[in-house]
Design an enzyme around this catalytic site. Structure first.
Site, PDB file in Angstrom:
ATOM      1  N   TYR A   1       1.572   6.434   7.080  1.00 28.59           N
ATOM      2  CA  TYR A   1       1.734   5.126   6.435  1.00 28.59           C
ATOM      3  C   TYR A   1       3.034   5.061   5.616  1.00 28.59           C
ATOM      4  O   TYR A   1       4.030   4.539   6.081  1.00 28.59           O
ATOM      5  CB  TYR A   1       0.500   4.783   5.567  1.00 28.59           C
ATOM      6  CG  TYR A   1       0.514   3.309   5.214  1.00 28.59           C
ATOM      7  CD1 TYR A   1      -0.245   2.388   5.924  1.00 28.59           C
ATOM      8  CD2 TYR A   1       1.343   2.814   4.199  1.00 28.59           C
ATOM      9  CE1 TYR A   1      -0.188   1.036   5.628  1.00 28.59           C
ATOM     10  CE2 TYR A   1       1.405   1.464   3.910  1.00 28.59           C
ATOM     11  CZ  TYR A   1       0.637   0.583   4.610  1.00 28.59           C
ATOM     12  OH  TYR A   1       0.717  -0.759   4.330  1.00 28.59           O
TER      13      TYR A   1
ATOM     14  N   TYR B   1       0.864  -1.177   0.000  1.00 29.35           N
ATOM     15  CA  TYR B   1       0.000   0.000   0.000  1.00 29.35           C
ATOM     16  C   TYR B   1       0.898   1.223   0.000  1.00 29.35           C
ATOM     17  O   TYR B   1       1.908   1.253   0.699  1.00 29.35           O
ATOM     18  CB  TYR B   1      -0.903  -0.004   1.243  1.00 29.35           C
ATOM     19  CG  TYR B   1      -1.875   1.146   1.281  1.00 29.35           C
ATOM     20  CD1 TYR B   1      -2.901   1.210   0.357  1.00 29.35           C
ATOM     21  CD2 TYR B   1      -1.761   2.160   2.227  1.00 29.35           C
ATOM     22  CE1 TYR B   1      -3.804   2.277   0.366  1.00 29.35           C
ATOM     23  CE2 TYR B   1      -2.661   3.220   2.241  1.00 29.35           C
ATOM     24  CZ  TYR B   1      -3.683   3.263   1.308  1.00 29.35           C
ATOM     25  OH  TYR B   1      -4.569   4.310   1.311  1.00 29.35           O
TER      26      TYR B   1
HETATM   27  N1  LIG Z   1      -6.440  -3.584   3.562  1.00 24.85           N
HETATM   28  C1  LIG Z   1      -5.935  -2.656   2.753  1.00 24.85           C
HETATM   29  O1  LIG Z   1      -6.492  -1.567   2.613  1.00 24.85           O
HETATM   30  C2  LIG Z   1      -4.689  -2.978   1.974  1.00 24.85           C
HETATM   31  C3  LIG Z   1      -4.356  -2.137   0.901  1.00 24.85           C
HETATM   32  C4  LIG Z   1      -3.219  -2.421   0.149  1.00 24.85           C
HETATM   33  C5  LIG Z   1      -2.412  -3.497   0.491  1.00 24.85           C
HETATM   34  N2  LIG Z   1      -2.754  -4.288   1.559  1.00 24.85           N
HETATM   35  C6  LIG Z   1      -1.843  -5.393   1.884  1.00 24.85           C
HETATM   36  O2  LIG Z   1      -2.479  -6.640   1.627  1.00 24.85           O
HETATM   37  C7  LIG Z   1      -1.869  -7.633   2.457  1.00 24.85           C
HETATM   38  C8  LIG Z   1      -2.977  -8.410   3.143  1.00 24.85           C
HETATM   39  O3  LIG Z   1      -3.697  -7.525   3.971  1.00 24.85           O
HETATM   40  P1  LIG Z   1      -5.272  -7.624   4.216  1.00 24.85           P
HETATM   41  O4  LIG Z   1      -5.726  -6.236   4.439  1.00 24.85           O
HETATM   42  O5  LIG Z   1      -5.897  -8.459   3.174  1.00 24.85           O
HETATM   43  O6  LIG Z   1      -5.250  -8.364   5.636  1.00 24.85           O
HETATM   44  P2  LIG Z   1      -6.165  -9.433   6.371  1.00 24.85           P
HETATM   45  O7  LIG Z   1      -6.036  -9.144   7.824  1.00 24.85           O
HETATM   46  O8  LIG Z   1      -7.538  -9.491   5.780  1.00 24.85           O
HETATM   47  O9  LIG Z   1      -5.448 -10.832   5.992  1.00 24.85           O
HETATM   48  C9  LIG Z   1      -4.280 -11.260   6.583  1.00 24.85           C
HETATM   49  C10 LIG Z   1      -4.032 -12.721   6.255  1.00 24.85           C
HETATM   50  O10 LIG Z   1      -2.781 -13.103   6.835  1.00 24.85           O
HETATM   51  C11 LIG Z   1      -2.959 -14.295   7.569  1.00 24.85           C
HETATM   52  N3  LIG Z   1      -1.951 -14.341   8.626  1.00 24.85           N
HETATM   53  C12 LIG Z   1      -1.636 -13.404   9.555  1.00 24.85           C
HETATM   54  N4  LIG Z   1      -0.590 -13.826  10.298  1.00 24.85           N
HETATM   55  C13 LIG Z   1      -0.255 -15.064   9.836  1.00 24.85           C
HETATM   56  C14 LIG Z   1       0.752 -16.004  10.170  1.00 24.85           C
HETATM   57  N5  LIG Z   1       1.635 -15.789  11.144  1.00 24.85           N
HETATM   58  N6  LIG Z   1       0.778 -17.169   9.480  1.00 24.85           N
HETATM   59  C15 LIG Z   1      -0.103 -17.436   8.484  1.00 24.85           C
HETATM   60  N7  LIG Z   1      -1.046 -16.561   8.099  1.00 24.85           N
HETATM   61  C16 LIG Z   1      -1.111 -15.387   8.763  1.00 24.85           C
HETATM   62  C17 LIG Z   1      -4.375 -14.253   8.089  1.00 24.85           C
HETATM   63  O11 LIG Z   1      -4.815 -15.547   8.495  1.00 24.85           O
HETATM   64  C18 LIG Z   1      -5.079 -13.692   6.844  1.00 24.85           C
HETATM   65  O12 LIG Z   1      -5.302 -14.748   5.930  1.00 24.85           O
HETATM   66  C19 LIG Z   1      -0.938  -6.884   3.434  1.00 24.85           C
HETATM   67  O13 LIG Z   1       0.379  -6.948   2.955  1.00 24.85           O
HETATM   68  C20 LIG Z   1      -1.446  -5.456   3.359  1.00 24.85           C
HETATM   69  O14 LIG Z   1      -0.464  -4.505   3.666  1.00 24.85           O
HETATM   70  C21 LIG Z   1      -3.890  -4.064   2.284  1.00 24.85           C
END
Ligand SMILES: NC(=O)c1ccc[n+]([C@@H]2O[C@H](COP(=O)([O-])OP(=O)(O)OC[C@H]3O[C@@H](n4cnc5c(N)ncnc54)[C@H](O)[C@@H]3O)[C@@H](O)[C@H]2O)c1
Length: 400
Positions: free
Chosen positions: A237, A227
């Site tokens: 951020y 992000y």
């Molecule tokens: N949410 C946003 O607005 C956004 C925007 C851009 C990028 N991202 C990026 O996308 C990626 C995912 O984020 P998200 O928002 O989908 O998060 P989320 O919280 O929905 O998903 C996180 C995932 O990671 C898994 N997880 C966490 N710790 C773990 C571990 N130790 N072992 C195995 N699995 C583990 C969880 O079970 C889940 O499947 C991140 O890198 C985040 O920075 C998110």
């Protein structure tokens, strides 16, 4: 059991299995309607962080858009007859059921993705049960803590600024009030630790291990999510601790490309969406409420499933067979619509005018709250929340 939401801070500690199942089925429908060309897509996909948010959406897109076999790794609390599981557990159970009904290979590991043992298990499954090497690895972990695989040391990330404190308008999602929030600057150690948890080190460990075990296809692709956001959120951020971790991810992509010739290693910069991870980041819920309002009005609003579909269709697996368009750093930019001037300029104009009184009128805060509850299977019109439901859902999932 009758299951109601119990929100504590920025997390809901209960989840509804039927609501989560409907969420997954909705995402499958969106994907099936997107008209992907299965022949052009991935065949065997590993998704690390596969149970919620961007990882789940990627798994659904790979499986139901392209017929791919998927191996999902996640860290979730299973359900029991007396206690609800986490949303990610129920999502994964629903995905497993739908994939098997569709005749797709679906394997899951519920365990710590940072551990070498989990990697070893994944490699065993790929060798024996996936029908060939992996041709796409999606890295979508969001975690506040990482247990280092060699030493067992537990390292925690910090959601902080760098250098100066940052004070800005924010929303208290428990009280639905607009507040002034101050985020303190991180220490050098906190910056380093955040990079250790959320940077690219673990992504590289996965790719190197898969490659060394001979289970990574010769022309495989890998994408790790990032992000960047906009000036509004940069102080906390992109210019803060998480930004340092994401810049480390950028460097890791470059290293992976040079270390593994033939591998297309990308950082995918995604738009801001409501997930369990983003709800925990100060200022983001208010920013999201404002940006959603504007993007919905313009008909360009996307949730993780639309983003994942666009990533696969327009970037990674293009119908014209051409390489994915990237920015100067080699990143895939799926935040392109969010960053448009006709979105960001109104965001900046609206931002200073938001008060507790007008929060629900001038922003999409109601939409934010709805999507937050929906993450846990709640606030869906098609689920009877007064009805008794079997809380325990079991599926073919290896416990790590
Ligand atoms: N949410 C946003 O607005 C956004 C925007 C851009 C990028 N991202 C990026 O996308 C990626 C995912 O984020 P998200 O928002 O989908 O998060 P989320 O919280 O929905 O998903 C996180 C995932 O990671 C898994 N997880 C966490 N710790 C773990 C571990 N130790 N072992 C195995 N699995 C583990 C969880 O079970 C889940 O499947 C991140 O890198 C985040 O920075 C998110």
């Amino acid at each position: 059991m009758i299951i109601k939401p119990k929100v504590r801070g920025f997390i809901c500690i209960t989840a509804h299995p039927v609501g989560c199942e409907h969420n997954v089925l909705d995402q499958i429908k969106v994907t099936q309607a997107a008209g992907h060309d299965a022949a052009k897509g991935p065949k065997r996909v590993l998704v690390i962080g596969a149970s919620t948010g961007y990882g789940l959406a990627s798994r659904i897109t790979a499986a139901f858009g392209y017929g791919a076999a998927t191996l999902g790794v996640f860290f979730e609390k299973p359900s029991s007859a007396e206690k609800t599981g986490t949303a990610g557990w129920y999502n994964s159970a629903a995905f497993d059921q739908a994939a098997k009904q569709a005749g797709l290979i679906a394997k899951s590991i519920n365990g710590d993705a940072f551990a070498h043992e989990t990697r070893a298990r994944a490699i065993e499954i790929i060798k024996n049960e996936m029908g060939g090497p992996i041709d796409l690895v999606v890295y979508s972990l969001a975690s506040p803590v990482r247990k280092l695989p060699d030493t067992g040391e537990v390292v925690r990330s910090a959601l902080k600024t760098i250098g100066q404190p940052f004070t800005n308008t924010s929303v208290d999602t428990n009280k639905d009030t607009v507040i002034e929030a101050t985020i303190e600057p991180a220490t050098e150690q906190e910056i380093k630790d955040t990079v250790t948890v959320m940077g690219g080190e673990d992504w590289a460990l996965w790719i190197d291990a898969l490659s060394a075990a001979g289970v990574l296809a010769e022309h495989a692709k890998t994408v790790a999510y990032s992000y960047i956001g906009t000036e509004i959120t940069w102080p906390m951020y992109w210019h803060g601790t998480l930004g340092q971790a994401k810049q480390h991810l950028d460097n890791t992509a470059k290293q992976l490309r040079s270390r593994h010739p033939g591998l297309d290693a990308y950082v995918g910069v995604m738009k801001s969406v409501v997930t369990q991870a983003s709800a925990a980041i100060p200022v983001i819920p208010l920013y999201v409420s404002i940006a959603f309002k504007i993007m919905k009005e313009k008909g360009i609003h996307e949730n993780p499933i639309e983003q994942a579909n666009r990533l696969f269709h327009d970037r990674l697996y293009r119908a014209d067979g051409k390489a994915a368009p990237t920015d100067d750093e080699g990143r895939l930019r799926l935040d392109d619509w969010e960053l448009r001037d006709d979105v960001q300029i109104p965001c900046k104009t609206l931002w200073p005018t938001v008060t507790t009184e007008n929060l629900k009128q001038i922003t999409d805060y109601a939409g934010y709250k709805h999507e937050f509850l929906q993450l846990f299977g709640f606030d869906r019109a098609d689920v009877d929340y007064e009805a008794e439901v079997e809380a325990d859902r079991r599926f073919d999932c290896l416990e790590g």
